[in-house]
Design a protein around this motif. Structure first.
Motif, PDB file in Angstrom:
ATOM      1  N   GLU A   1      16.597 -13.165   6.536  1.00  0.00           N
ATOM      2  CA  GLU A   1      16.218 -13.761   5.269  1.00  0.00           C
ATOM      3  C   GLU A   1      15.393 -13.061   4.193  1.00  0.00           C
ATOM      4  O   GLU A   1      14.557 -12.311   4.476  1.00  0.00           O
ATOM      5  CB  GLU A   1      15.274 -15.089   5.609  1.00  0.00           C
ATOM      6  CG  GLU A   1      15.840 -16.043   6.654  1.00  0.00           C
ATOM      7  CD  GLU A   1      17.302 -16.951   5.977  1.00  0.00           C
ATOM      8  OE1 GLU A   1      18.014 -17.142   6.731  1.00  0.00           O
ATOM      9  OE2 GLU A   1      17.310 -16.983   4.787  1.00  0.00           O
ATOM     10  N   PRO A   2      15.624 -13.276   2.771  1.00  0.00           N
ATOM     11  CA  PRO A   2      14.663 -12.466   2.043  1.00  0.00           C
ATOM     12  C   PRO A   2      13.303 -13.050   2.227  1.00  0.00           C
ATOM     13  O   PRO A   2      12.971 -14.124   2.907  1.00  0.00           O
ATOM     14  CB  PRO A   2      15.132 -13.248   0.481  1.00  0.00           C
ATOM     15  CG  PRO A   2      16.492 -13.744   0.885  1.00  0.00           C
ATOM     16  CD  PRO A   2      16.686 -14.424   2.220  1.00  0.00           C
ATOM     17  N   THR A   3      12.414 -12.301   1.691  1.00  0.00           N
ATOM     18  CA  THR A   3      10.673 -12.588   1.918  1.00  0.00           C
ATOM     19  C   THR A   3      10.166 -12.413   0.714  1.00  0.00           C
ATOM     20  O   THR A   3      10.873 -11.890  -0.284  1.00  0.00           O
ATOM     21  CB  THR A   3      10.130 -11.542   3.023  1.00  0.00           C
ATOM     22  OG1 THR A   3       9.964 -10.282   2.268  1.00  0.00           O
ATOM     23  CG2 THR A   3      10.834 -11.245   4.308  1.00  0.00           C
ATOM     24  N   PRO A   4       8.879 -12.657   0.509  1.00  0.00           N
ATOM     25  CA  PRO A   4       8.104 -12.378  -0.615  1.00  0.00           C
ATOM     26  C   PRO A   4       8.081 -10.966  -1.139  1.00  0.00           C
ATOM     27  O   PRO A   4       8.167 -10.776  -2.471  1.00  0.00           O
ATOM     28  CB  PRO A   4       6.686 -13.071  -0.329  1.00  0.00           C
ATOM     29  CG  PRO A   4       6.939 -13.972   0.667  1.00  0.00           C
ATOM     30  CD  PRO A   4       8.084 -13.391   1.615  1.00  0.00           C
ATOM     31  N   LEU A   5       8.425 -10.306  -0.201  1.00  0.00           N
ATOM     32  CA  LEU A   5       8.432  -8.608  -0.607  1.00  0.00           C
ATOM     33  C   LEU A   5       9.997  -8.282  -1.525  1.00  0.00           C
ATOM     34  O   LEU A   5      10.048  -7.463  -2.414  1.00  0.00           O
ATOM     35  CB  LEU A   5       8.532  -7.897   0.562  1.00  0.00           C
ATOM     36  CG  LEU A   5       7.177  -7.871   1.502  1.00  0.00           C
ATOM     37  CD1 LEU A   5       7.436  -6.863   2.846  1.00  0.00           C
ATOM     38  CD2 LEU A   5       5.726  -7.482   0.624  1.00  0.00           C
ATOM     39  N   THR A   6      11.059  -9.375  -0.933  1.00  0.00           N
ATOM     40  CA  THR A   6      12.185  -8.841  -1.342  1.00  0.00           C
ATOM     41  C   THR A   6      12.394  -9.042  -3.136  1.00  0.00           C
ATOM     42  O   THR A   6      11.830 -10.032  -3.738  1.00  0.00           O
ATOM     43  CB  THR A   6      13.340  -9.686  -0.970  1.00  0.00           C
ATOM     44  OG1 THR A   6      13.076  -9.891   0.606  1.00  0.00           O
ATOM     45  CG2 THR A   6      14.775  -9.516  -1.076  1.00  0.00           C
ATOM     46  N   GLY A   7      13.010  -7.854  -3.736  1.00  0.00           N
ATOM     47  CA  GLY A   7      13.286  -7.974  -5.080  1.00  0.00           C
ATOM     48  C   GLY A   7      11.644  -7.654  -6.013  1.00  0.00           C
ATOM     49  O   GLY A   7      11.752  -7.380  -7.039  1.00  0.00           O
ATOM     50  N   TYR A   8      10.547  -7.469  -5.308  1.00  0.00           N
ATOM     51  CA  TYR A   8       9.295  -7.234  -5.834  1.00  0.00           C
ATOM     52  C   TYR A   8       8.739  -5.903  -5.442  1.00  0.00           C
ATOM     53  O   TYR A   8       8.831  -4.959  -6.101  1.00  0.00           O
ATOM     54  CB  TYR A   8       8.412  -8.290  -5.633  1.00  0.00           C
ATOM     55  CG  TYR A   8       8.791  -9.451  -6.216  1.00  0.00           C
ATOM     56  CD1 TYR A   8       9.446 -10.368  -5.552  1.00  0.00           C
ATOM     57  CD2 TYR A   8       8.660  -9.555  -7.829  1.00  0.00           C
ATOM     58  CE1 TYR A   8       9.953 -11.344  -6.204  1.00  0.00           C
ATOM     59  CE2 TYR A   8       9.005 -10.931  -8.307  1.00  0.00           C
ATOM     60  CZ  TYR A   8       9.450 -11.525  -7.515  1.00  0.00           C
ATOM     61  OH  TYR A   8      10.200 -12.837  -8.070  1.00  0.00           O
TER      62      TYR A   8
ATOM     63  N   SER B   1       0.890  -1.125  -0.092  1.00  0.00           N
ATOM     64  CA  SER B   1       0.045   0.101  -0.129  1.00  0.00           C
ATOM     65  C   SER B   1       0.924   1.315   0.075  1.00  0.00           C
ATOM     66  O   SER B   1       0.601   1.933  -0.619  1.00  0.00           O
ATOM     67  CB  SER B   1      -0.928   0.198   1.390  1.00  0.00           C
ATOM     68  OG  SER B   1      -1.667   1.222   1.218  1.00  0.00           O
ATOM     69  N   ALA B   2       1.981   1.252   0.690  1.00  0.00           N
ATOM     70  CA  ALA B   2       2.862   2.349   0.842  1.00  0.00           C
ATOM     71  C   ALA B   2       3.554   2.565  -0.564  1.00  0.00           C
ATOM     72  O   ALA B   2       3.579   3.697  -1.066  1.00  0.00           O
ATOM     73  CB  ALA B   2       3.818   2.325   1.950  1.00  0.00           C
ATOM     74  N   LYS B   3       4.061   1.270  -1.141  1.00  0.00           N
ATOM     75  CA  LYS B   3       4.826   1.493  -2.288  1.00  0.00           C
ATOM     76  C   LYS B   3       3.632   2.272  -3.441  1.00  0.00           C
ATOM     77  O   LYS B   3       4.167   2.936  -4.122  1.00  0.00           O
ATOM     78  CB  LYS B   3       4.917   0.151  -2.792  1.00  0.00           C
ATOM     79  CG  LYS B   3       5.853  -0.133  -4.084  1.00  0.00           C
ATOM     80  CD  LYS B   3       7.455  -0.032  -3.863  1.00  0.00           C
ATOM     81  CE  LYS B   3       8.391  -0.056  -4.852  1.00  0.00           C
ATOM     82  NZ  LYS B   3       9.694   0.207  -4.509  1.00  0.00           N
ATOM     83  N   GLN B   4       2.742   1.887  -3.283  1.00  0.00           N
ATOM     84  CA  GLN B   4       1.591   2.295  -4.322  1.00  0.00           C
ATOM     85  C   GLN B   4       1.277   3.681  -4.288  1.00  0.00           C
ATOM     86  O   GLN B   4       1.090   4.424  -5.314  1.00  0.00           O
ATOM     87  CB  GLN B   4       0.087   1.647  -4.663  1.00  0.00           C
ATOM     88  CG  GLN B   4       0.345   0.043  -4.944  1.00  0.00           C
ATOM     89  CD  GLN B   4      -0.751  -0.836  -4.473  1.00  0.00           C
ATOM     90  OE1 GLN B   4      -1.650  -0.305  -3.419  1.00  0.00           O
ATOM     91  NE2 GLN B   4      -0.979  -2.030  -5.070  1.00  0.00           N
TER      92      GLN B   4
END
Ligand code: APR
Length: 256
Positions: A223-230, A209-212
């Protein structure tokens, strides 16, 4: 996005500059920020969900059908929290707030360590285990006032089972916490996403929401998460207790 070769030091310097340049910075924290206080997280190896199946212990239907069994896990978590102290990561966020560089902390944690670490504006997205509530009559009391001789504790008003004032799976997020958090997300310029696997919604939707709305997203996680790189602009990989104090020290150089 960061290049794979950016060293931790380069990323810490970059994060400090992003914080100083941001018109409004917020933090979204998860169980990982309290691991260095001795409270295991949920999904890492050895985490709470490797010992207790969340379907059997963390769903409101499980609580209603077998409160004694669920209270055994709750009591274990409360004992862990009782013995825990805020760690340098909690203190570093409180310092950023005191410097006027952190608008709020949205936490998924129920351990109260952000407040004990000195933070003032903390939104407890999943409630707090500092309070017990009665689902029947609405009675509330502070958890610390209970001796826990018998579990499950019963409501002194109507004799129903008391429940920690935390959000179980299958329960709604407190309306004020949800609206307040997404308002912070929509109006900020930077989110520090710290110690969360970002797999549980709606909390995990806050960075998106913040990114948008144009915000920058920095992850601090072992560790990386599903947010990482996206969704995240970059991940500073390591422990929050080591990384956050270094970022605060770097910020102080920028503003002195
Ligand atoms: N520093 C930074 N990150 C860490 C550290 C540390 N010292 N230790 C662990 N982590 C990271 C893990 O890599 C993981 O990504 O913290 C994250 C913890 O993830 P979870 O255990 O899934 O905890 P969280 O994201 O808070 O879970 C969200 O799920 O079960 C529900 O209600 C519960 O609020 C919780 C929600």
């Amino acid at each position: 996005m960061s290049s794979a070769t950016d060293t931790e030091e380069v990323l810490i310097t970059r994060a400090a500059k992003d914080i100083v340049d941001s018109h409004k910075t917020i933090a979204l924290t998860g169980a990982g920020i309290s691991v260095e206080s001795g409270i295991p997280d949920f999904r890492s190896a050895g985490g709470l969900w490797s010992k207790y199946d969340p379907e059997e212990y963390a769903h409101i239907s499980a609580f209603r059908s077998n409160p004694t069994k669920v209270w055994q896990m709750i009591k274990e978590m409360m004992d862990l929290v009782l013995g825990a102290e805020p760690n340098p990561a909690h203190v570093a966020l409180a310092e950023l707030e005191q410097m006027g560089l952190l608008s709020s902390i949205i936490t998924q944690n129920v351990d109260g360590l952000h407040q004990r670490g000195g933070a003032k504006k903390v939104i407890e997205f999943h409630g707090s285990n500092q309070w017990l509530v009665c689902l029947q009559c609405g009675y509330r009391q502070e958890a610390v006032s209970l001796s826990f001789e018998e579990i499950p504790p019963l409501c002194p008003e109507c004799d129903s089972v008391l429940k920690p004032d935390v959000v179980f799976f299958g329960e709604p997020i407190p309306w004020e916490a949800q609206t307040g958090s997404f308002e912070e997300a929509r109006t900020c310029g930077l989110v520090l996403v710290i110690g969360t696997s970002a797999v549980v919604y709606p909390a995990a939707g806050i960075p998106t929401s913040a990114k948008q709305s144009g915000a920058k997203i920095i992850e601090i996680n072992t560790e990386p998460t599903p947010l990482t790189g996206y969704i995240s602009d970059y991940l500073i990989q390591g422990t929050a207790g080591a990384i956050l104090p270094k970022i605060v020290e770097e910020v102080k150089k920028h503003i002195s």
